[in-house]
Design an enzyme around this catalytic site. Structure first.
Site, PDB file in Angstrom:
ATOM      1  N   GLU A  41       0.711  -1.031   0.481  1.00  0.00           N
ATOM      2  CA  GLU A  41      -0.660   0.671   0.272  1.00  0.00           C
ATOM      3  C   GLU A  41       0.581   0.949  -0.010  1.00  0.00           C
ATOM      4  O   GLU A  41       1.847   1.538   0.386  1.00  0.00           O
ATOM      5  CB  GLU A  41      -0.611  -0.100   1.144  1.00  0.00           C
ATOM      6  CG  GLU A  41      -2.231  -1.398   1.699  1.00  0.00           C
ATOM      7  CD  GLU A  41      -2.893  -0.933   0.204  1.00  0.00           C
ATOM      8  OE1 GLU A  41      -3.742   0.296  -0.153  1.00  0.00           O
ATOM      9  OE2 GLU A  41      -3.418  -1.783   0.257  1.00  0.00           O
ATOM     10  N   GLU A  48      -9.466  -1.922   5.874  1.00  0.00           N
ATOM     11  CA  GLU A  48      -9.834  -2.199   4.033  1.00  0.00           C
ATOM     12  C   GLU A  48      -9.626  -3.550   3.796  1.00  0.00           C
ATOM     13  O   GLU A  48     -10.874  -4.006   2.107  1.00  0.00           O
ATOM     14  CB  GLU A  48      -8.717  -0.665   3.735  1.00  0.00           C
ATOM     15  CG  GLU A  48      -9.036   0.622   4.113  1.00  0.00           C
ATOM     16  CD  GLU A  48      -8.347   1.144   3.534  1.00  0.00           C
ATOM     17  OE1 GLU A  48      -7.135   0.999   3.038  1.00  0.00           O
ATOM     18  OE2 GLU A  48      -8.718   2.531   3.747  1.00  0.00           O
ATOM     19  N   GLU A 106      -1.783   2.452  10.748  1.00  0.00           N
ATOM     20  CA  GLU A 106      -2.218   2.469   9.575  1.00  0.00           C
ATOM     21  C   GLU A 106      -1.836   1.214   9.390  1.00  0.00           C
ATOM     22  O   GLU A 106      -2.582   0.427   8.645  1.00  0.00           O
ATOM     23  CB  GLU A 106      -0.812   2.583   8.800  1.00  0.00           C
ATOM     24  CG  GLU A 106      -1.237   3.190   6.954  1.00  0.00           C
ATOM     25  CD  GLU A 106      -2.181   3.422   7.002  1.00  0.00           C
ATOM     26  OE1 GLU A 106      -2.720   2.885   5.773  1.00  0.00           O
ATOM     27  OE2 GLU A 106      -2.785   4.659   7.321  1.00  0.00           O
TER      28      GLU A 106
END
Length: 166
Positions: free
Chosen positions: A71, A119, A112
């Site tokens: 990511e 997600e 994070e």
């Protein structure tokens, strides 16, 4: 729409000729088999107990970090926090300030990782637009932005206090 007495009732049996109770039993049996397979897979993945379990957990954690590195947002935070870590070590901060700044950077990375996991789980469930999926992603994003705000405030205070004291 008015009720039409000539309308036929739905079949009491599935298309393949089985009765509904036997069909329900078959579906239930398949669900139990699937659940047992998932449970045995989970047991295999967890390993044994003690040191072997810890080693397996470290491997899964490393897999998670590697997945997060795919990511762009996580890679950016790695660069940012890596730079801040070096600055915290080489600028003239006291030990307590250094520890707080390093802890805040680690917290930013941990949040994070959690956000990336949320997600991924939401996207795995469905890529369709859904209010609850949006809420889950927005909450994860808000947690990350709150952590970054905290990191910025801590750094501003550390630099200000050091420059005033000097």
């Amino acid at each position: 729409m008015p009720h039409n007495k000539t309308t036929s009732k739905p079949d009491a049996e599935p298309d393949n000729g089985r009765s509904i109770p036997s069909y329900i039993q078959e579906v239930s049996d398949k669900a139990h088999e699937y659940y047992a397979d998932v449970q045995s897979y989970a047991a295999q993945m967890k390993g044994k107990t003690g040191v072997r379990r810890i080693i397996n957990a470290l491997g899964y954690s490393w897999d998670g970090v590697k997945a997060a590195c795919e990511e762009a947002g996580f890679r950016q935070l790695l660069w940012l926090n890596g730079t801040l870590l070096l600055l915290a070590l080489f600028l003239p901060f006291g030990l307590a300030v250094q520890l707080v700044l390093i802890l805040a950077s680690c917290m930013s990375l941990a949040v994070e990782l959690i956000n990336t996991g949320i997600e991924a789980a939401v996207d795995h469930t469905s890529l369709d637009k859904h209010d609850l999926a949006k809420r889950a992603k927005d909450v994860g994003s808000a947690a990350q932005h709150l952590t970054l705000f905290m990191l910025a405030v801590l750094w501003l205070l550390a630099v200000w206090r050091t420059s005033v004291a000097a």
